[in-house]
Design a protein around this motif. Sequence first.
Motif, short mmCIF file in Angstrom:
data_model
loop_
_atom_site.label_atom_id
_atom_site.label_comp_id
_atom_site.label_asym_id
_atom_site.label_seq_id
_atom_site.Cartn_x
_atom_site.Cartn_y
_atom_site.Cartn_z
N LYS A 7 -15.98 24.99 7.82
CA LYS A 7 -15.10 25.71 6.90
C LYS A 7 -14.15 24.75 6.19
N ALA A 8 -13.60 23.80 6.95
CA ALA A 8 -12.68 22.83 6.35
C ALA A 8 -13.38 21.98 5.30
N LEU A 9 -14.60 21.54 5.60
CA LEU A 9 -15.35 20.71 4.65
C LEU A 9 -15.70 21.50 3.39
N ARG A 10 -16.02 22.77 3.54
CA ARG A 10 -16.30 23.60 2.37
C ARG A 10 -15.08 23.74 1.48
N ILE A 11 -13.93 23.95 2.10
CA ILE A 11 -12.69 24.10 1.34
C ILE A 11 -12.34 22.80 0.62
N LEU A 12 -12.43 21.68 1.33
CA LEU A 12 -12.08 20.39 0.74
C LEU A 12 -13.02 20.04 -0.41
N GLY A 13 -14.30 20.32 -0.24
CA GLY A 13 -15.25 20.06 -1.31
C GLY A 13 -14.97 20.93 -2.51
N GLY A 14 -14.72 22.21 -2.28
CA GLY A 14 -14.45 23.13 -3.38
C GLY A 14 -13.18 22.80 -4.13
N MET A 15 -12.20 22.22 -3.41
CA MET A 15 -10.93 21.83 -4.04
C MET A 15 -11.07 20.53 -4.82
N GLY A 16 -12.14 19.80 -4.56
CA GLY A 16 -12.28 18.49 -5.19
C GLY A 16 -11.24 17.52 -4.67
N ALA A 17 -10.95 17.62 -3.38
CA ALA A 17 -9.90 16.80 -2.77
C ALA A 17 -10.16 15.32 -2.99
N ARG A 18 -9.10 14.57 -3.35
CA ARG A 18 -9.27 13.15 -3.67
C ARG A 18 -8.36 12.21 -2.89
N SER A 19 -7.48 12.74 -2.08
CA SER A 19 -6.56 11.85 -1.36
C SER A 19 -7.33 10.99 -0.37
N GLY A 20 -6.81 9.79 -0.14
CA GLY A 20 -7.49 8.86 0.75
C GLY A 20 -7.70 9.41 2.14
N ARG A 21 -6.70 10.10 2.67
CA ARG A 21 -6.81 10.64 4.03
C ARG A 21 -7.89 11.71 4.11
N VAL A 22 -7.95 12.56 3.09
CA VAL A 22 -8.96 13.63 3.08
C VAL A 22 -10.36 13.05 2.94
N LEU A 23 -10.51 12.09 2.04
CA LEU A 23 -11.82 11.47 1.85
C LEU A 23 -12.28 10.77 3.13
N GLN A 24 -11.34 10.13 3.82
CA GLN A 24 -11.70 9.46 5.08
C GLN A 24 -12.14 10.49 6.11
N TYR A 25 -11.49 11.64 6.12
CA TYR A 25 -11.87 12.72 7.03
C TYR A 25 -13.30 13.16 6.77
N LEU A 52 -18.98 15.90 -0.52
CA LEU A 52 -18.95 14.71 -1.38
C LEU A 52 -19.67 14.98 -2.70
N ALA A 53 -20.72 15.79 -2.67
CA ALA A 53 -21.43 16.12 -3.91
C ALA A 53 -20.51 16.88 -4.85
N GLU A 54 -19.66 17.73 -4.31
CA GLU A 54 -18.74 18.50 -5.14
C GLU A 54 -17.58 17.65 -5.63
N ILE A 55 -17.15 16.70 -4.82
CA ILE A 55 -16.03 15.84 -5.21
C ILE A 55 -16.44 14.84 -6.27
N GLY A 56 -17.64 14.27 -6.12
CA GLY A 56 -18.14 13.34 -7.12
C GLY A 56 -18.07 11.89 -6.68
#
Length: 203
Positions: A7-25, A52-56
């Motif tokens: 669920k967390a990964l789906r949310i982060l991908g959908g948000m297009g999260a870009r912070s270093g900490r989130v990407l490392q997660y 990652l596909a959603e973030i780019g």
Amino acid sequence: KEEVRVKALRILGGMGARSGRVLQYIVDHIDKVEKGKKEPSLTVQIHACKALAEIGNIVLSRQGGETDEAGNAEEETVETFLLHVLKEERDGIFGVGRTRWATKPSKLRAEVLVTLSYVGTERTVEAVKSLITAKSSLFNLDIFAKPEENPVDLQPVAQKCLRRIEARLSGGSVTGSNATEKGSGDAVGDPSEADREEAATDS
């Protein structure tokens, strides 16, 4: 729990999260296991790839990539990270001999190829073509790994990945709400499940 991570990964991908900490997660759920901890389940790893596909194809680390001819560290991007996962291998029996075996299960490597079909650049095209031509261990099973049920035939997935990237590059950028200027290649917005299935299946 697996459900919470997914669920967390789906949310982060959908948000297009870009912070270093989130990407490392996210990337840690694909290719980094802390000492004493179990590797994430295949389901979690696959959803991390989808995120990652959603973030780019954005920069993960300023000095985490491969070194250039001058010995300088290149930037590590989503693309270069995924290529590392795809090509990660180890020596054959007891580390002896020329045989090398892919360390990741075929289902994960198939998902990595699908993700690269969305974020990959010419670098991915060259790398995957090289793996196919060399009959790399990309297409071998690790004899020391837990046997897979219904392993994926990666040849058609790799070929479709190449066709999708080449079509995307020749036809213009594929961008969406999550595109970023920091990426070294194209970014995607929200690849649908239908698109992902089409990219992963042989025509």
